[in-house]
Structure formats: structure tokens, C-alpha cells
Design an enzyme around this catalytic site. Sequence first.
Site, PDB file in Angstrom:
ATOM      1  N   LYS A  79       0.873  -1.189   0.000  1.00 48.07           N
ATOM      2  CA  LYS A  79       0.000   0.000   0.000  1.00 48.07           C
ATOM      3  C   LYS A  79       0.905   1.232   0.000  1.00 48.07           C
ATOM      4  CE  LYS A  79      -2.842   3.252   1.663  1.00 48.07           C
ATOM      5  NZ  LYS A  79      -1.946   4.376   1.302  1.00 48.07           N
ATOM      6  N   CYS A 115      12.907  10.941   7.581  1.00 51.10           N
ATOM      7  CA  CYS A 115      12.658  10.538   8.970  1.00 51.10           C
ATOM      8  C   CYS A 115      13.858  10.816   9.857  1.00 51.10           C
ATOM      9  CB  CYS A 115      12.292   9.063   9.018  1.00 51.10           C
ATOM     10  SG  CYS A 115      13.518   8.001   8.240  1.00 51.10           S
TER      11      CYS A 115
HETATM   12  P1  NAD Z   1       1.540   8.402   7.654  1.00 49.68           P
HETATM   13  O1  NAD Z   1       1.710   7.647   8.910  1.00 49.68           O
HETATM   14  O2  NAD Z   1       0.493   9.423   7.569  1.00 49.68           O
HETATM   15  O3  NAD Z   1       1.271   7.403   6.428  1.00 49.68           O
HETATM   16  C1  NAD Z   1       2.125   6.324   6.138  1.00 49.68           C
HETATM   17  C2  NAD Z   1       1.345   5.281   5.352  1.00 49.68           C
HETATM   18  O4  NAD Z   1       0.332   4.757   6.205  1.00 49.68           O
HETATM   19  C3  NAD Z   1       0.621   5.820   4.124  1.00 49.68           C
HETATM   20  O5  NAD Z   1       0.642   4.848   3.105  1.00 49.68           O
HETATM   21  C4  NAD Z   1      -0.799   6.029   4.625  1.00 49.68           C
HETATM   22  O6  NAD Z   1      -1.744   5.976   3.606  1.00 49.68           O
HETATM   23  C5  NAD Z   1      -0.939   4.850   5.564  1.00 49.68           C
HETATM   24  N1  NAD Z   1      -1.956   5.001   6.613  1.00 49.68           N
HETATM   25  C6  NAD Z   1      -2.465   6.146   7.138  1.00 49.68           C
HETATM   26  N2  NAD Z   1      -3.397   5.859   8.072  1.00 49.68           N
HETATM   27  C7  NAD Z   1      -3.440   4.507   8.163  1.00 49.68           C
HETATM   28  C8  NAD Z   1      -4.175   3.596   8.972  1.00 49.68           C
HETATM   29  N3  NAD Z   1      -5.058   4.022   9.884  1.00 49.68           N
HETATM   30  N4  NAD Z   1      -3.955   2.277   8.827  1.00 49.68           N
HETATM   31  C9  NAD Z   1      -3.042   1.823   7.922  1.00 49.68           C
HETATM   32  N5  NAD Z   1      -2.342   2.635   7.120  1.00 49.68           N
HETATM   33  C10 NAD Z   1      -2.527   3.960   7.246  1.00 49.68           C
HETATM   34  O7  NAD Z   1       2.981   8.977   7.345  1.00 49.68           O
HETATM   35  P2  NAD Z   1       3.379   9.970   6.191  1.00 49.68           P
HETATM   36  O8  NAD Z   1       2.864  11.320   6.551  1.00 49.68           O
HETATM   37  O9  NAD Z   1       3.009   9.361   4.888  1.00 49.68           O
HETATM   38  O10 NAD Z   1       4.980   9.925   6.291  1.00 49.68           O
HETATM   39  C11 NAD Z   1       5.704  10.702   7.153  1.00 49.68           C
HETATM   40  C12 NAD Z   1       6.087   9.927   8.390  1.00 49.68           C
HETATM   41  O11 NAD Z   1       6.825   8.761   8.035  1.00 49.68           O
HETATM   42  C13 NAD Z   1       7.010  10.723   9.279  1.00 49.68           C
HETATM   43  O12 NAD Z   1       6.591  10.586  10.616  1.00 49.68           O
HETATM   44  C14 NAD Z   1       8.375  10.077   9.082  1.00 49.68           C
HETATM   45  O13 NAD Z   1       9.275  10.230  10.149  1.00 49.68           O
HETATM   46  C15 NAD Z   1       7.979   8.656   8.877  1.00 49.68           C
HETATM   47  N6  NAD Z   1       9.065   7.915   8.214  1.00 49.68           N
HETATM   48  C16 NAD Z   1       9.810   7.042   8.958  1.00 49.68           C
HETATM   49  C17 NAD Z   1      10.885   6.361   8.367  1.00 49.68           C
HETATM   50  C18 NAD Z   1      11.744   5.414   9.172  1.00 49.68           C
HETATM   51  O14 NAD Z   1      12.501   4.650   8.566  1.00 49.68           O
HETATM   52  N7  NAD Z   1      11.671   5.420  10.483  1.00 49.68           N
HETATM   53  C19 NAD Z   1      11.180   6.583   7.014  1.00 49.68           C
HETATM   54  C20 NAD Z   1      10.399   7.489   6.304  1.00 49.68           C
HETATM   55  C21 NAD Z   1       9.331   8.148   6.911  1.00 49.68           C
END
Ligand code: NAD
Length: 501
Positions: free
Chosen positions: A199, A308
Site C-alpha cells: 500500500k 525521517c
Molecule cells: P503516515 O503515517 O500518515 O502514512 C504512512 C502510510 O500509512 C501511508 O501509506 C498512509 O496511507 C498509511 N496510513 C495512514 N493511516 C493509516 C491507517 N489508519 N492504517 C493503515 N495505514 C494507514 O505517514 P506519512 O505522513 O506518509 O509519512 C511521514 C512519516 O513517516 C514521518 O513521521 C516520518 O518520520 C515517517 N518515516 C519514517 C521512516 C523510518 O525509517 N523510520 C522513514 C520514512 C518516513
Amino acid sequence: MAIESPSLHSDNLSFLSRRATGTGLLINGDWRGAASGRTLPTLDPATGREIGQIAAAGPADIDQAVQAARGALDTWRHTTPVERARILWAIADLIERHIDVLAELETLDQGKPLFVGRWAEIPGAINQFRFFAGQAMAIEGNTIESSINYQPAGKQMRTWTVREPVGVVAAIVPWNSPLVLTAMKLAPALAAGCTIVLKPAEDTSLTALRLGELMMEAGLPAGVLNIVTGLGAETGAALASHPDVDKIAFTGSTATGRAVLDAAKTNFKRVTLELGGKSPSIILPDADLDLAIPGVANAIFFNAGQVCIAGSRLYAHRSFFDKVVEGVARYAEGLQLGHGLDPATQMGPVVSRKQADRVAGFVAGARKEGATVVTGGDQAGEAGTFVTPAVVTNVRPDMEIVREEVFGPVLVAQPFDDVDEVVAAANDSQYGLAAGVWTESLSAAHRLSSAIRAGTVWINCHAMYDASLPIGGVKQSGWGRDSGKQALDNYLEWKTICAVV
Ligand code: NAD
């Protein structure tokens, strides 16, 4: 800032007319639209213009995708390791052959400057597939000499362990570095013999769909990889709670990580979580400032801070604090903002209007609380979602801008006087993803890398990634590690076998 609509490579034009028409669900080897017919627009964040439509998958589509992955599991897990390795290597070769068009597509969809995808992230994705092609052929259990002594007379006990794939994996990824973060899930899962429902993030699904096409072309059997696009709260939530998913491999925000964990508990899915960060960059008194100043600036402004492990909290020794702040602010002001496909661009837009409002809102909030905004933090451009890179000082440790992940080009800078004080400040965070330490002292480098609670510590550098190096967080930055041979463990179970022979 005037932004031109780009002219695209013919490969991308034909991809967009094929897949960005709401027919981009990959289920059991076939491409189709959502059962409901619903679609969502996907935008170029630099111009605000619509690039195409992605399918909005609902529960019926998710169910079919999970059943396709389940149906393909038994055959895929029993392919020989060398066959899985061959396909992973072929995928890497195909990505490499398409590197220029994939970089262009990523920039169009996500906004990042072309060079970021072309020279850092897509090579990183290729390396993931090559690294895990090797790992596929190095999966091993143990023979164990047990102390069991109640086998029948004349018989012997043999005990050993084997590794088996965890099963059907739901891979859920964010929008900041879509292709490489997707590769970080798919490559180890496939190497382990798992099948997948992917996804991608709703704002940046396009390179995942193109990757899906390339993976089928590389010979991946139908059903081994399925792709469902749509909103997190609908498509993501339905996938995370599906009872026939065995494992969730999630990268995203800490808040969504909590929702995913909740969804996983229904059938005790295995879960790995790569979550948010608020990583410190620390400049010790003996640092080489000619390296450290551009180093800490790049640590936060690379990819418009949407990383991140971005170094979003700067701690510089008081003796040169003003000089460092001045240097980083000049660096920020010198960055050329523009469309990522313009070769002169050094920083693109943030991914969406929502994100631009959020980032600018953090800076405005800090100003209201008494912080000094040395530079940046404003929305810029007419239609795109640009935010000027910001440096903020005069902050208190309890301020929201110091504690929360902004996920944009915003650096908060604070002075310190001694090493114990800066270690305590660095660790005063709910997050523990990464840290950067700038020093010429070998012993300070060792002491701080041990004292800082983080999954990765960089010394005189930042954001050095490699497929061979495990990456992940402690505290609320997550569970488990992506990359490195440790990532293979995310997708394998142990089975113990005891035999009387
Ligand atoms: P997000 O949590 O909003 O979304 C991430 C993914 O989860 C998307 O595909 C989204 O559609 C999906 N999603 C959203 N709600 C969901 C739910 N209730 N159930 C299942 N899936 C759901 O994050 P974002 O805004 O897309 O990305 C930014 C975040 O990602 C930041 O907090 C960043 O630090 C983190 N990140 C972490 C790493 C790491 O390796 N630790 C790497 C990149 C990004």
C-alpha cells in the site's frame, strides 16, 4: 517563483496514460480499477496540477489482493533460493535500466529535486534488491545439541531449527522517499519467501505502480506482489486489519504506527514499525566547522526536511553558536527553490498543501511562543506547495517545535555549555531514530555514540544509508530494523524440529 509544467519522457507519458487513470491496482498479476470505481487525484506538488488518478481500493479489493497473496504463498516460498535471488537481481537490473525515467516520475509525483532520486534514492532501491538477492541464498537455521534424554532405548534425539517465511505481508509506506522505502520492504520479504500486498502513500503512488510493472516483467509470479492504492484511513486501515495478513511492515508516522498496532492485535500479526524522529545534530567545541556547518544544514534541508532521520534539532557549543546559526541561515537562504525537474533546483516543494500548512504552522506557532525565526518558514510560490527553509532560535525544550516532528525544512537551534548537558538534551525526546555528532575527538565520538539513545549515530556525517546497514529506531521511533541482514529476520519465523531417530 514561476514554475513551468515539465515536458516528460515518452516512457512516463505512456505509463501515465496506462496506469494513472484509476486502473492501477495490481491483483494476482492483473491491473484493474477499484471494485467501487472510485479514484483519487494525484498532483504535481510544484505546480498543483493533476497528474492523473489513482484507484481508491476498498475492502473488496483488499480482500482479493490478500487472497491472491495467500494463494501464491505456497509456491513462492518453495522456490529455490537461487530462483528468488535471480528474480530479485533481474528486478534490480530493470530498475537500473529505467533509472532516469523513474527519477523523473518520482520528482513529478513527490516534488524532490531530480538529483535526489537519480543519484541517491533509486540507486539505494537497486542496492536493496541486489543485497537481498544475496541474502535469499544465505538463510540458515541451527543444529542444537539438546539435553533431552527420554527417547526410547537404542534411539537418539536430533534437534534443529529452520527458518520459514512469516507468510502474507502488508507493506505500508509513506510519501517522502517512495521508491527506496518500498524497496526496503519488498526486497527482504521476497528474499524470505513471503508474498506481499503493498500500500503506497496516497500522495505518491506512481513509482510503486511503475515498479510493480517492472517486477512483473522481471518474472515475479502472479500474486506474489499485489498493489493497492488509496487513502490511509480507508485502504491502509482495511489492509492492516485484514484477518488473513500475517505481518505488517509499516513505515510512517508514530501516530499511524499506533493505529496499525491496534489493527494488528486482532490476529496477533507480526509488526515492524519504522516511525518518526526528531534527531539531534550536535556540534562539539573541537568540530571542524567548515564541515559541520554545511553538514548540519544538509542534514535538515535535504529533501525539504521530509526525511525521517533529518537532523531537526541542532545543538552547537555556545562558543560558536552565533557563527553556526549565521552559517546555516546563509546556507538556507542560498538554496534555490523550484520544480524538481529544473536542473537548477536545490530544494523542491513539500509534498502537499496539507504538509505545507502544517510546516508553516509549526514555525508560526513557535514565533507566537516567543522563538526567533532567523530565516524562512513561509509558504512561497503561486500554485505549488513550497516552504522556505527555516532556522529557529530562542526556543525552550518544552516548545512544540522542539518536541514534535515537523517533517519539513525547519531547524531549531540551541546552544550548550558541556557534554553531559547536550547528551541529556539530545535524549530528552520521545523519539530515538538517529543522531549526528560533529567532533575531531575520537574519544568524544565513542562516548557520545554510546550515550545517545538512537538507532543510528553518525560521526562527522549524516544520513549515510546502505542496504547493508540496519536502520530503525528506539523509543517511539519504532520496532525492528529495515536494511541489513537484520531486516531478513522481520520476514522469517523460527521452527524447531525434534526427531527421534
Ligand atoms: P503516515 O503515517 O500518515 O502514512 C504512512 C502510510 O500509512 C501511508 O501509506 C498512509 O496511507 C498509511 N496510513 C495512514 N493511516 C493509516 C491507517 N489508519 N492504517 C493503515 N495505514 C494507514 O505517514 P506519512 O505522513 O506518509 O509519512 C511521514 C512519516 O513517516 C514521518 O513521521 C516520518 O518520520 C515517517 N518515516 C519514517 C521512516 C523510518 O525509517 N523510520 C522513514 C520514512 C518516513
